[in-house]
Design an enzyme around this catalytic site. Sequence first.
Site, PDB file in Angstrom:
ATOM      1  N   GLN A 139      42.070 -13.467 -21.669  1.00  0.00           N
ATOM      2  CA  GLN A 139      41.663 -14.473 -20.689  1.00  0.00           C
ATOM      3  C   GLN A 139      40.624 -13.881 -19.751  1.00  0.00           C
ATOM      4  O   GLN A 139      40.047 -14.590 -18.947  1.00  0.00           O
ATOM      5  CB  GLN A 139      42.852 -14.871 -19.826  1.00  0.00           C
ATOM      6  CG  GLN A 139      43.989 -15.491 -20.556  1.00  0.00           C
ATOM      7  CD  GLN A 139      45.057 -15.885 -19.563  1.00  0.00           C
ATOM      8  OE1 GLN A 139      45.112 -17.023 -19.104  1.00  0.00           O
ATOM      9  NE2 GLN A 139      45.894 -14.954 -19.211  1.00  0.00           N
ATOM     10  N   ASN A 140      40.457 -12.569 -19.813  1.00  0.00           N
ATOM     11  CA  ASN A 140      39.593 -11.911 -18.842  1.00  0.00           C
ATOM     12  C   ASN A 140      38.127 -12.071 -19.200  1.00  0.00           C
ATOM     13  O   ASN A 140      37.761 -12.124 -20.367  1.00  0.00           O
ATOM     14  CB  ASN A 140      39.956 -10.423 -18.729  1.00  0.00           C
ATOM     15  CG  ASN A 140      41.375 -10.245 -18.231  1.00  0.00           C
ATOM     16  OD1 ASN A 140      41.948 -11.171 -17.684  1.00  0.00           O
ATOM     17  ND2 ASN A 140      41.937  -9.073 -18.437  1.00  0.00           N
TER      18      ASN A 140
ATOM     19  N   ASP B 115      35.888  -9.865 -17.995  1.00  0.00           N
ATOM     20  CA  ASP B 115      35.283  -8.619 -17.518  1.00  0.00           C
ATOM     21  C   ASP B 115      34.710  -7.699 -18.598  1.00  0.00           C
ATOM     22  O   ASP B 115      34.040  -6.714 -18.282  1.00  0.00           O
ATOM     23  CB  ASP B 115      36.298  -7.844 -16.648  1.00  0.00           C
ATOM     24  CG  ASP B 115      37.624  -7.555 -17.365  1.00  0.00           C
ATOM     25  OD1 ASP B 115      37.609  -7.329 -18.586  1.00  0.00           O
ATOM     26  OD2 ASP B 115      38.670  -7.546 -16.681  1.00  0.00           O
TER      27      ASP B 115
ATOM     28  N   HIS C  84      38.112 -17.383 -22.189  1.00  0.00           N
ATOM     29  CA  HIS C  84      37.594 -17.962 -20.946  1.00  0.00           C
ATOM     30  C   HIS C  84      36.137 -17.564 -20.698  1.00  0.00           C
ATOM     31  O   HIS C  84      35.653 -17.687 -19.583  1.00  0.00           O
ATOM     32  CB  HIS C  84      38.454 -17.553 -19.750  1.00  0.00           C
ATOM     33  CG  HIS C  84      39.820 -18.172 -19.780  1.00  0.00           C
ATOM     34  ND1 HIS C  84      40.819 -17.810 -18.919  1.00  0.00           N
ATOM     35  CD2 HIS C  84      40.348 -19.137 -20.565  1.00  0.00           C
ATOM     36  CE1 HIS C  84      41.917 -18.523 -19.182  1.00  0.00           C
ATOM     37  NE2 HIS C  84      41.651 -19.334 -20.185  1.00  0.00           N
TER      38      HIS C  84
ATOM     39  N   CYS D 152      16.387 -21.731 -18.154  1.00  0.00           N
ATOM     40  CA  CYS D 152      16.049 -21.150 -19.455  1.00  0.00           C
ATOM     41  C   CYS D 152      14.548 -20.847 -19.426  1.00  0.00           C
ATOM     42  O   CYS D 152      13.740 -21.733 -19.137  1.00  0.00           O
ATOM     43  CB  CYS D 152      16.383 -22.142 -20.568  1.00  0.00           C
ATOM     44  SG  CYS D 152      15.712 -21.621 -22.152  1.00  0.00           S
TER      45      CYS D 152
ATOM     46  N   GLY E  17      50.214  -8.572 -19.033  1.00  0.00           N
ATOM     47  CA  GLY E  17      49.643  -8.846 -17.707  1.00  0.00           C
ATOM     48  C   GLY E  17      49.170 -10.263 -17.499  1.00  0.00           C
ATOM     49  O   GLY E  17      48.078 -10.495 -16.976  1.00  0.00           O
TER      50      GLY E  17
ATOM     51  N   ASN F  73      54.701  -6.525 -18.404  1.00  0.00           N
ATOM     52  CA  ASN F  73      54.315  -7.071 -17.100  1.00  0.00           C
ATOM     53  C   ASN F  73      55.103  -6.356 -16.004  1.00  0.00           C
ATOM     54  O   ASN F  73      56.170  -5.791 -16.246  1.00  0.00           O
ATOM     55  CB  ASN F  73      54.611  -8.583 -17.053  1.00  0.00           C
ATOM     56  CG  ASN F  73      53.779  -9.312 -15.997  1.00  0.00           C
ATOM     57  OD1 ASN F  73      53.772  -8.925 -14.829  1.00  0.00           O
ATOM     58  ND2 ASN F  73      53.074 -10.353 -16.402  1.00  0.00           N
TER      59      ASN F  73
ATOM     60  N   ALA G  88      50.955  -1.897 -17.023  1.00  0.00           N
ATOM     61  CA  ALA G  88      50.408  -1.838 -18.391  1.00  0.00           C
ATOM     62  C   ALA G  88      49.802  -0.465 -18.667  1.00  0.00           C
ATOM     63  O   ALA G  88      49.913   0.051 -19.781  1.00  0.00           O
ATOM     64  CB  ALA G  88      49.362  -2.931 -18.560  1.00  0.00           C
TER      65      ALA G  88
HETATM   66  P1  NAD Z   1      47.379 -14.010 -12.940  1.00  0.00           P
HETATM   67  O1  NAD Z   1      46.643 -13.393 -11.797  1.00  0.00           O
HETATM   68  O2  NAD Z   1      47.886 -15.377 -12.810  1.00  0.00           O
HETATM   69  O3  NAD Z   1      48.603 -13.043 -13.281  1.00  0.00           O
HETATM   70  C1  NAD Z   1      48.461 -11.655 -13.374  1.00  0.00           C
HETATM   71  C2  NAD Z   1      49.730 -11.111 -14.009  1.00  0.00           C
HETATM   72  O4  NAD Z   1      49.563  -9.719 -14.221  1.00  0.00           O
HETATM   73  C3  NAD Z   1      50.978 -11.283 -13.141  1.00  0.00           C
HETATM   74  O5  NAD Z   1      52.010 -11.775 -13.977  1.00  0.00           O
HETATM   75  C4  NAD Z   1      51.289  -9.860 -12.657  1.00  0.00           C
HETATM   76  O6  NAD Z   1      52.690  -9.633 -12.536  1.00  0.00           O
HETATM   77  C5  NAD Z   1      50.719  -9.026 -13.782  1.00  0.00           C
HETATM   78  N1  NAD Z   1      50.271  -7.691 -13.400  1.00  0.00           N
HETATM   79  C6  NAD Z   1      49.621  -7.313 -12.285  1.00  0.00           C
HETATM   80  N2  NAD Z   1      49.320  -6.007 -12.332  1.00  0.00           N
HETATM   81  C7  NAD Z   1      49.797  -5.537 -13.514  1.00  0.00           C
HETATM   82  C8  NAD Z   1      49.801  -4.276 -14.152  1.00  0.00           C
HETATM   83  N3  NAD Z   1      49.248  -3.212 -13.584  1.00  0.00           N
HETATM   84  N4  NAD Z   1      50.399  -4.168 -15.365  1.00  0.00           N
HETATM   85  C9  NAD Z   1      50.989  -5.239 -15.968  1.00  0.00           C
HETATM   86  N5  NAD Z   1      51.011  -6.467 -15.410  1.00  0.00           N
HETATM   87  C10 NAD Z   1      50.420  -6.617 -14.204  1.00  0.00           C
HETATM   88  O7  NAD Z   1      46.433 -13.833 -14.198  1.00  0.00           O
HETATM   89  P2  NAD Z   1      46.333 -14.617 -15.561  1.00  0.00           P
HETATM   90  O8  NAD Z   1      47.685 -14.934 -16.101  1.00  0.00           O
HETATM   91  O9  NAD Z   1      45.386 -13.816 -16.385  1.00  0.00           O
HETATM   92  O10 NAD Z   1      45.674 -16.034 -15.190  1.00  0.00           O
HETATM   93  C11 NAD Z   1      44.730 -16.217 -14.186  1.00  0.00           C
HETATM   94  C12 NAD Z   1      43.338 -16.688 -14.617  1.00  0.00           C
HETATM   95  O11 NAD Z   1      42.323 -15.996 -13.860  1.00  0.00           O
HETATM   96  C13 NAD Z   1      43.005 -16.405 -16.024  1.00  0.00           C
HETATM   97  O12 NAD Z   1      42.416 -17.550 -16.487  1.00  0.00           O
HETATM   98  C14 NAD Z   1      41.976 -15.266 -16.006  1.00  0.00           C
HETATM   99  O13 NAD Z   1      40.937 -15.531 -16.930  1.00  0.00           O
HETATM  100  C15 NAD Z   1      41.348 -15.338 -14.657  1.00  0.00           C
HETATM  101  N6  NAD Z   1      41.061 -13.980 -14.080  1.00  0.00           N
HETATM  102  C16 NAD Z   1      40.403 -13.006 -14.809  1.00  0.00           C
HETATM  103  C17 NAD Z   1      40.181 -11.740 -14.270  1.00  0.00           C
HETATM  104  C18 NAD Z   1      39.425 -10.685 -15.076  1.00  0.00           C
HETATM  105  O14 NAD Z   1      38.532 -11.018 -15.842  1.00  0.00           O
HETATM  106  N7  NAD Z   1      39.785  -9.411 -14.938  1.00  0.00           N
HETATM  107  C19 NAD Z   1      40.640 -11.449 -12.981  1.00  0.00           C
HETATM  108  C20 NAD Z   1      41.285 -12.472 -12.249  1.00  0.00           C
HETATM  109  C21 NAD Z   1      41.497 -13.734 -12.818  1.00  0.00           C
END
Ligand code: NAD
Length: 250
Positions: free
Chosen positions: A103-104, A106, A121, A150, A190, A216, A239
């Site tokens: 979903q990230n 990054d 995403h 563009c 996560g 998680n 993680a």
């Molecule tokens: P969320 O923020 O809703 O949940 C994050 C989850 O990660 C929580 O359940 C938390 O307990 C867990 N967590 C936190 N630190 C952790 C670790 N060190 N090890 C293991 N687990 C850990 O995120 P989501 O479920 O991905 O949904 C939110 C939306 O926001 C998604 O659509 C995502 O694409 C987007 N998002 C992306 C980024 C990125 O690209 N890095 C950052 C923020 C949000």
Amino acid sequence: MEHDGMIQAAGERIRGAANVVVVTGAGVSAESGIDTYRGAGGLWEKHDVNEVATASALRRDPAKVWRFLLLLREHIAAASPNAAHRAIAALEDRVATVRVITQNIDGLHQAAGSRTVLEIHGNVREARDPETGAIHALGELDLERLPPLCPRTGRVLRPNVLYFEEAYDPEIMGLASRWVRQAEVILIVGTSGMVPTPYFLAWEGKSAGAFVIDVNLDRSAPMFTFGTELADLFLQGKAGVVLPQVVALI
Ligand code: NAD
């Protein structure tokens, strides 16, 4: 089962598998210093999601949505893959087929060396022509004036990100669905389940026979859909700590 026994059990399951899918959320990048969606004190707390990350905000004020995306891009550019991303990439030396559905936005899985990554995403590296779907690398665009245009057609471009209120690309979800149905083990890492997609994918894979492992800090218990209770094993912890322990056993 106590924690060490569960790490052991996870290692054994993955060692015996030829096809593993890893589904990741913001938590996998938390130890790289990228704020999770609901993390305290982060970027998201200082910005209203409805103003910077929804389809209606993009229609209302595209420049504002773009400014937030470029801020995220800067924040992400300063981050490196952590031990969790590296452990997931290292699975490829041990398991015949490893696919990552994230979903990230990054790009840190690819930076760590994962070769098969589906970004459901989108990502912060690209812009998209909303009409033709043509993709442009941000580095090739003039970002002084927002929204960017563009260079060839002069049309307004949008971020290549899936915003709240938008539907998934059916082709991308079709592929994700095929991958989880082929998986013997699904690792879900996560993700809070607030966006229900990762657990739906895990459910779909489980229905087709996959063993599901959830990693998680806390059990995910979304209000209207399923979360950690779906998993065959729940590995509680960071993680970046848990995944290297599991991978060391494979
Ligand atoms: P969320 O923020 O809703 O949940 C994050 C989850 O990660 C929580 O359940 C938390 O307990 C867990 N967590 C936190 N630190 C952790 C670790 N060190 N090890 C293991 N687990 C850990 O995120 P989501 O479920 O991905 O949904 C939110 C939306 O926001 C998604 O659509 C995502 O694409 C987007 N998002 C992306 C980024 C990125 O690209 N890095 C950052 C923020 C949000």
